[in-house]
Design a protein around this motif. Sequence first.
Motif, short mmCIF file in Angstrom:
data_model
loop_
_atom_site.label_atom_id
_atom_site.label_comp_id
_atom_site.label_asym_id
_atom_site.label_seq_id
_atom_site.Cartn_x
_atom_site.Cartn_y
_atom_site.Cartn_z
N TRP A 130 -8.86 18.61 9.49
CA TRP A 130 -9.79 19.55 9.62
C TRP A 130 -10.07 20.44 8.58
O TRP A 130 -11.53 21.10 8.50
N TRP A 131 -9.27 20.76 7.52
CA TRP A 131 -9.43 21.19 6.30
C TRP A 131 -10.74 20.84 5.71
O TRP A 131 -11.11 21.59 4.42
N ALA A 132 -11.24 19.57 5.75
CA ALA A 132 -12.35 19.06 5.13
C ALA A 132 -13.66 19.91 5.26
O ALA A 132 -14.34 20.12 4.14
N THR A 133 -13.83 20.75 6.47
CA THR A 133 -15.00 21.54 6.32
C THR A 133 -14.66 22.77 5.24
O THR A 133 -15.86 23.09 4.55
N THR A 134 -13.56 23.41 5.01
CA THR A 134 -13.26 24.41 4.03
C THR A 134 -13.80 23.61 2.64
O THR A 134 -14.43 24.22 1.68
N ILE A 135 -13.03 22.54 2.56
CA ILE A 135 -13.34 21.78 1.23
C ILE A 135 -14.98 21.32 0.86
O ILE A 135 -15.25 21.76 -0.07
N GLY A 136 -15.43 21.06 1.94
CA GLY A 136 -16.73 20.66 1.86
C GLY A 136 -17.78 21.97 1.56
O GLY A 136 -18.93 21.89 0.95
N ALA A 137 -17.26 23.09 2.08
CA ALA A 137 -18.14 24.25 1.74
C ALA A 137 -18.28 24.57 0.35
O ALA A 137 -19.23 24.97 -0.10
N PHE A 138 -17.24 24.30 -0.59
CA PHE A 138 -17.39 24.49 -1.91
C PHE A 138 -18.46 23.59 -2.77
O PHE A 138 -19.45 24.39 -3.16
N PRO A 139 -18.75 22.61 -2.48
CA PRO A 139 -19.94 21.81 -3.05
C PRO A 139 -21.03 22.20 -2.32
O PRO A 139 -22.11 22.15 -2.85
N GLY A 140 -21.02 22.49 -1.14
CA GLY A 140 -22.24 23.04 -0.21
C GLY A 140 -22.98 24.27 -0.79
O GLY A 140 -23.98 24.33 -0.46
N ALA A 141 -22.15 24.97 -1.35
CA ALA A 141 -22.54 26.30 -1.98
C ALA A 141 -23.24 26.23 -3.32
O ALA A 141 -23.23 27.24 -3.84
N MET A 142 -23.11 25.12 -3.75
CA MET A 142 -23.39 25.10 -5.39
C MET A 142 -24.95 25.25 -5.67
O MET A 142 -25.32 25.63 -6.86
N PRO A 143 -26.04 24.90 -4.71
CA PRO A 143 -27.29 25.08 -5.43
C PRO A 143 -27.65 26.25 -5.68
O PRO A 143 -28.39 26.38 -6.78
N PRO A 144 -27.14 27.45 -5.60
CA PRO A 144 -27.77 28.71 -6.12
C PRO A 144 -27.03 28.70 -7.58
O PRO A 144 -27.82 29.32 -8.50
N LEU A 145 -25.92 28.26 -7.73
CA LEU A 145 -25.47 28.08 -9.24
C LEU A 145 -26.18 26.96 -10.03
O LEU A 145 -26.47 27.37 -11.13
N ILE A 146 -26.77 25.95 -9.31
CA ILE A 146 -27.59 24.98 -9.99
C ILE A 146 -28.74 25.76 -10.58
O ILE A 146 -29.35 25.70 -11.93
N GLY A 147 -29.60 26.43 -9.59
CA GLY A 147 -30.72 27.18 -9.84
C GLY A 147 -30.47 28.39 -10.81
O GLY A 147 -31.34 28.43 -11.91
N TYR A 148 -29.34 29.07 -10.87
CA TYR A 148 -29.16 30.19 -11.76
C TYR A 148 -28.82 29.64 -13.17
O TYR A 148 -29.49 30.23 -14.20
N ALA A 149 -28.06 28.55 -13.34
CA ALA A 149 -27.83 28.00 -14.64
C ALA A 149 -28.92 27.45 -15.25
O ALA A 149 -29.19 27.61 -16.34
N ALA A 150 -29.92 26.84 -14.43
CA ALA A 150 -31.21 26.15 -15.01
C ALA A 150 -32.07 27.46 -15.66
O ALA A 150 -32.49 27.05 -16.64
N ALA A 151 -32.12 28.63 -15.19
CA ALA A 151 -32.88 29.73 -15.50
C ALA A 151 -32.15 30.26 -16.61
O ALA A 151 -32.76 30.80 -17.71
N TYR A 152 -31.00 30.43 -16.48
CA TYR A 152 -30.14 31.62 -17.17
C TYR A 152 -29.41 30.89 -18.41
O TYR A 152 -28.99 31.33 -19.51
N GLY A 153 -28.94 29.71 -18.09
CA GLY A 153 -28.17 28.99 -18.93
C GLY A 153 -26.63 29.06 -18.74
O GLY A 153 -25.63 28.62 -19.45
N ASP A 154 -26.33 30.18 -17.94
CA ASP A 154 -24.55 30.29 -17.69
C ASP A 154 -24.67 30.95 -16.21
O ASP A 154 -25.40 31.12 -15.75
N LEU A 155 -23.48 31.43 -16.07
CA LEU A 155 -23.30 31.73 -14.77
C LEU A 155 -22.56 33.33 -14.94
O LEU A 155 -21.69 33.10 -15.49
N THR A 156 -23.28 34.21 -14.16
CA THR A 156 -22.73 35.51 -14.25
C THR A 156 -22.20 35.88 -12.89
O THR A 156 -22.33 35.18 -11.95
N ALA A 157 -21.96 37.12 -12.61
CA ALA A 157 -21.54 37.77 -11.31
C ALA A 157 -22.63 37.65 -10.32
O ALA A 157 -22.26 37.44 -9.27
N GLN A 158 -23.82 37.91 -10.78
CA GLN A 158 -24.93 37.66 -9.86
C GLN A 158 -24.99 36.22 -9.22
O GLN A 158 -25.08 35.99 -8.07
#
Length: 283
Positions: A130-158
Amino acid sequence: MREYIALTKPRITWLILMSTGIGYFFGVQESWSWLTLLHTIVGTGLIASGTAALNQWMERRYDAHMKRTRNRPLVTGTVSVAGAFWFAVALSVAGYLELALGANWLTANLGLATLASYLFLYTPLKRKTWWATTIGAFPGAMPPLIGYAAAYGDLTAQAWVLYGILLLWQFPHFYAIAWMFREDYAKAGMQMLPVIDPEGVRTARHILVTSVLLLPISLLPSFLSMTGAIYLVGATLLGLMYIWSGVRVARERSTVTARKVLLASVAYLPLLYLLMVVDRPGL
């Protein structure tokens, strides 16, 4: 073509693209590059669609046992196994190249990491723990990082704050779905929490705790000067609404209250993102 489009799970993809767009919105520091944004949205949509199709290809035998998935194209045979596989691979490769060449390599590699962890960690683990749900949440939350990296070129606290919001939002959302379809998941051998917790005590507790944890994380954008007072008030009210849905399911563990959690989650995220866009300083 409708059958192939169904493999991409378009109803989920729009939520992914919305989160990607929010990440890009906050990653922009000076002027917008609409072309880069277009490449980011298209690339993310392609790689997300490819991931969804590959997921269905991998789980086609298990989907046949569940009412909610037994009419999927690979189960009914309206799309061939080989056709679905190469269609999914083509979408994934095209999405990776679109992100790499249209945005930057960090963005593309984040997309690839999402695909790999979703398919090779989360998907097989669903039948083991059942820990699969927890593990799956990490890739599931990646879209904002993808968008931020595309605009800024790096990942910050925001960027990581946006990631944290989406990460915690997922738990009540997916636990509610798992509760509603726990019998289906059990038939397919999926070890979701509600399957091994038939009384729903642990499931309800996880929904409530994660909704409570989400509230302070969701307020961080105001303290990082990403948003203003309007967002702070609105996010607080939305967070309390989300928590209240968790309280109700903890009091009455039923399909009805689980569905209310699901509805609250579907309303929460777009409204929170709308507040972010409206109340960004200097917009």
